[in-house]
Design a protein around this motif. Structure first.
Motif, PDB file in Angstrom:
ATOM      1  N   THR A  35      44.978  39.410  38.748  1.00 54.53           N
ATOM      2  CA  THR A  35      44.575  38.229  37.968  1.00 54.53           C
ATOM      3  C   THR A  35      43.088  37.950  38.112  1.00 54.53           C
ATOM      4  OG1 THR A  35      45.210  36.688  39.726  1.00 54.53           O
ATOM      5  CG2 THR A  35      46.849  37.123  38.013  1.00 54.53           C
ATOM      6  N   LEU A  36      42.550  38.158  39.308  1.00 54.63           N
ATOM      7  CA  LEU A  36      41.106  37.959  39.474  1.00 54.63           C
ATOM      8  C   LEU A  36      40.320  38.983  38.663  1.00 54.63           C
ATOM      9  CD1 LEU A  36      40.726  37.005  43.234  1.00 54.63           C
ATOM     10  CD2 LEU A  36      40.580  35.521  41.235  1.00 54.63           C
ATOM     11  N   ALA A  37      40.793  40.229  38.658  1.00 54.23           N
ATOM     12  CA  ALA A  37      40.128  41.248  37.852  1.00 54.23           C
ATOM     13  C   ALA A  37      40.242  40.908  36.371  1.00 54.23           C
ATOM     14  CB  ALA A  37      40.715  42.621  38.135  1.00 54.23           C
ATOM     15  N   ALA A  38      41.377  40.358  35.967  1.00 59.59           N
ATOM     16  CA  ALA A  38      41.591  40.013  34.555  1.00 59.59           C
ATOM     17  C   ALA A  38      40.647  38.903  34.089  1.00 59.59           C
ATOM     18  CB  ALA A  38      43.037  39.604  34.327  1.00 59.59           C
ATOM     19  N   THR A  39      40.206  38.065  35.004  1.00 59.59           N
ATOM     20  CA  THR A  39      39.283  36.997  34.599  1.00 59.59           C
ATOM     21  C   THR A  39      37.965  37.558  34.085  1.00 59.59           C
ATOM     22  OG1 THR A  39      38.345  36.703  36.816  1.00 59.59           O
ATOM     23  CG2 THR A  39      40.236  35.318  36.248  1.00 59.59           C
ATOM     24  N   THR A  40      37.629  38.760  34.495  1.00 59.66           N
ATOM     25  CA  THR A  40      36.366  39.350  34.043  1.00 59.66           C
ATOM     26  C   THR A  40      36.441  39.785  32.582  1.00 59.66           C
ATOM     27  OG1 THR A  40      36.935  41.604  34.731  1.00 59.66           O
ATOM     28  CG2 THR A  40      35.861  40.193  36.367  1.00 59.66           C
ATOM     29  N   LEU A  41      37.654  39.940  32.071  1.00 56.26           N
ATOM     30  CA  LEU A  41      37.843  40.378  30.685  1.00 56.26           C
ATOM     31  C   LEU A  41      38.175  39.220  29.748  1.00 56.26           C
ATOM     32  CD1 LEU A  41      40.069  43.484  31.486  1.00 56.26           C
ATOM     33  CD2 LEU A  41      37.600  43.453  31.087  1.00 56.26           C
ATOM     34  N   ILE A  48      40.953  30.352  32.696  1.00 52.83           N
ATOM     35  CA  ILE A  48      41.749  29.233  33.220  1.00 52.83           C
ATOM     36  C   ILE A  48      43.197  29.661  33.395  1.00 52.83           C
ATOM     37  CG2 ILE A  48      42.663  26.944  32.643  1.00 52.83           C
ATOM     38  CD1 ILE A  48      39.914  26.386  31.301  1.00 52.83           C
ATOM     39  N   LEU A  49      43.736  30.353  32.416  1.00 58.42           N
ATOM     40  CA  LEU A  49      45.117  30.832  32.500  1.00 58.42           C
ATOM     41  C   LEU A  49      45.293  31.780  33.683  1.00 58.42           C
ATOM     42  CD1 LEU A  49      47.993  31.163  31.242  1.00 58.42           C
ATOM     43  CD2 LEU A  49      47.037  33.123  30.040  1.00 58.42           C
ATOM     44  N   TRP A  50      44.407  32.764  33.818  1.00 57.75           N
ATOM     45  CA  TRP A  50      44.517  33.725  34.919  1.00 57.75           C
ATOM     46  C   TRP A  50      44.358  33.055  36.280  1.00 57.75           C
ATOM     47  CZ3 TRP A  50      47.166  37.673  34.096  1.00 57.75           C
ATOM     48  CH2 TRP A  50      47.071  38.407  32.926  1.00 57.75           C
ATOM     49  N   LEU A  51      43.474  32.064  36.375  1.00 57.58           N
ATOM     50  CA  LEU A  51      43.314  31.359  37.648  1.00 57.58           C
ATOM     51  C   LEU A  51      44.556  30.531  37.986  1.00 57.58           C
ATOM     52  CD1 LEU A  51      39.555  30.310  37.537  1.00 57.58           C
ATOM     53  CD2 LEU A  51      40.625  32.095  38.937  1.00 57.58           C
ATOM     54  N   CYS A  52      45.238  30.019  36.977  1.00 64.52           N
ATOM     55  CA  CYS A  52      46.494  29.303  37.225  1.00 64.52           C
ATOM     56  C   CYS A  52      47.588  30.265  37.685  1.00 64.52           C
ATOM     57  CB  CYS A  52      46.927  28.529  35.981  1.00 64.52           C
ATOM     58  SG  CYS A  52      45.931  27.055  35.690  1.00 64.52           S
ATOM     59  N   ALA A 106      23.682  38.229  44.344  1.00 60.39           N
ATOM     60  CA  ALA A 106      22.249  38.507  44.281  1.00 60.39           C
ATOM     61  C   ALA A 106      21.942  39.546  43.201  1.00 60.39           C
ATOM     62  CB  ALA A 106      21.748  38.993  45.642  1.00 60.39           C
ATOM     63  N   ALA A 107      22.884  40.452  42.986  1.00 63.17           N
ATOM     64  CA  ALA A 107      22.707  41.481  41.955  1.00 63.17           C
ATOM     65  C   ALA A 107      23.248  41.011  40.601  1.00 63.17           C
ATOM     66  CB  ALA A 107      23.416  42.762  42.378  1.00 63.17           C
ATOM     67  N   ASP A 108      23.721  39.767  40.541  1.00 62.97           N
ATOM     68  CA  ASP A 108      24.292  39.193  39.316  1.00 62.97           C
ATOM     69  C   ASP A 108      25.470  40.026  38.818  1.00 62.97           C
ATOM     70  OD1 ASP A 108      24.473  37.189  37.380  1.00 62.97           O
ATOM     71  OD2 ASP A 108      23.218  38.304  35.965  1.00 62.97           O
ATOM     72  N   ARG A 109      26.365  40.402  39.750  1.00 62.10           N
ATOM     73  CA  ARG A 109      27.504  41.276  39.427  1.00 62.10           C
ATOM     74  C   ARG A 109      28.827  40.708  39.947  1.00 62.10           C
ATOM     75  NH1 ARG A 109      27.229  46.327  37.425  1.00 62.10           N
ATOM     76  NH2 ARG A 109      29.261  45.520  36.877  1.00 62.10           N
ATOM     77  N   LEU A 110      29.062  39.428  39.737  1.00 62.59           N
ATOM     78  CA  LEU A 110      30.311  38.832  40.200  1.00 62.59           C
ATOM     79  C   LEU A 110      31.518  39.505  39.547  1.00 62.59           C
ATOM     80  CD1 LEU A 110      31.577  36.745  42.022  1.00 62.59           C
ATOM     81  CD2 LEU A 110      31.402  35.094  40.163  1.00 62.59           C
ATOM     82  N   ASP A 111      31.395  39.914  38.302  1.00 63.32           N
ATOM     83  CA  ASP A 111      32.486  40.606  37.622  1.00 63.32           C
ATOM     84  C   ASP A 111      32.849  41.907  38.349  1.00 63.32           C
ATOM     85  OD1 ASP A 111      30.009  41.682  36.902  1.00 63.32           O
ATOM     86  OD2 ASP A 111      30.701  42.328  34.929  1.00 63.32           O
ATOM     87  N   ALA A 112      31.851  42.635  38.801  1.00 65.51           N
ATOM     88  CA  ALA A 112      32.105  43.878  39.532  1.00 65.51           C
ATOM     89  C   ALA A 112      32.789  43.580  40.870  1.00 65.51           C
ATOM     90  CB  ALA A 112      30.807  44.644  39.768  1.00 65.51           C
ATOM     91  N   LEU A 113      32.394  42.500  41.526  1.00 63.03           N
ATOM     92  CA  LEU A 113      33.036  42.121  42.786  1.00 63.03           C
ATOM     93  C   LEU A 113      34.525  41.904  42.575  1.00 63.03           C
ATOM     94  CD1 LEU A 113      33.102  41.074  45.746  1.00 63.03           C
ATOM     95  CD2 LEU A 113      32.669  38.817  44.799  1.00 63.03           C
ATOM     96  N   LEU A 114      34.894  41.192  41.533  1.00 63.53           N
ATOM     97  CA  LEU A 114      36.306  40.899  41.297  1.00 63.53           C
ATOM     98  C   LEU A 114      37.099  42.165  41.002  1.00 63.53           C
ATOM     99  CD1 LEU A 114      35.931  37.627  39.231  1.00 63.53           C
ATOM    100  CD2 LEU A 114      36.568  37.854  41.635  1.00 63.53           C
ATOM    101  N   VAL A 115      36.535  43.054  40.218  1.00 61.93           N
ATOM    102  CA  VAL A 115      37.214  44.321  39.910  1.00 61.93           C
ATOM    103  C   VAL A 115      37.303  45.199  41.163  1.00 61.93           C
ATOM    104  CG1 VAL A 115      37.072  46.457  38.563  1.00 61.93           C
ATOM    105  CG2 VAL A 115      36.624  44.246  37.473  1.00 61.93           C
TER     106      VAL A 115
END
Length: 147
Positions: A35-41, A48-52, A106-115
């Protein structure tokens, strides 16, 4: 998210009647990772749905995980020490994750962190499952007197 977590924690019996506790925690951990990875998409509403969904899974998993830990540590004079060690390890892992989050931010890559976190969680759970399966199989063989 708070409501979703509360609903999840009130419904742990539903999953526990169908699956073993370790399986419940494993499946819900994979659900939370995905679900956390899905939030990036997702867009705003999708996030909001995925976080719920994540919160509901966490609500379902936490009581079961606590029961597993309490059952794994027998009531001995060292119980409090072992629970403290578990808590210290948990905090140490959280501190390491905080370092990783800082580096990704710092690298502006929060999406990569979640994946990456989702992939790492799934891989780690697979490795743990294989190791536990082998340990159980070896324990059954030893109990039966087989080499």
């Amino acid at each position: 998210m708070t409501v979703a977590e509360a609903v999840g924690s009130a419904r742990t019996g539903w999953l526990r009647s169908r699956l073993a506790d370790a399986t419940v925690v494993t499946v819900l951990s994979v659900v939370m990772a995905l679900t956390l990875a899905a939030t990036t998409l997702s867009g705003g509403l999708g996030t909001i749905l995925w976080l719920c969904v994540f919160a509901a899974a966490a609500g379902l998993a936490y009581p079961v995980q606590r029961n597993l830990i309490n059952a794994a540590i027998p009531p001995t004079p060292y119980r409090a020490t072992l629970l403290s060690v578990e808590s210290i390890i948990d905090r140490g892992v959280c501190a390491l994750v905080a370092l990783a989050v800082g580096a990704y931010l710092a690298a502006d890559r929060l999406d990569a962190l979640l994946v990456h976190a989702a992939a790492g969680t799934c891989l780690l759970l697979l490795v743990v499952g294989v190791v536990l399966g082998r340990l159980r199989r070896d324990g059954v063989r030893r109990a039966a007197g087989q080499p």
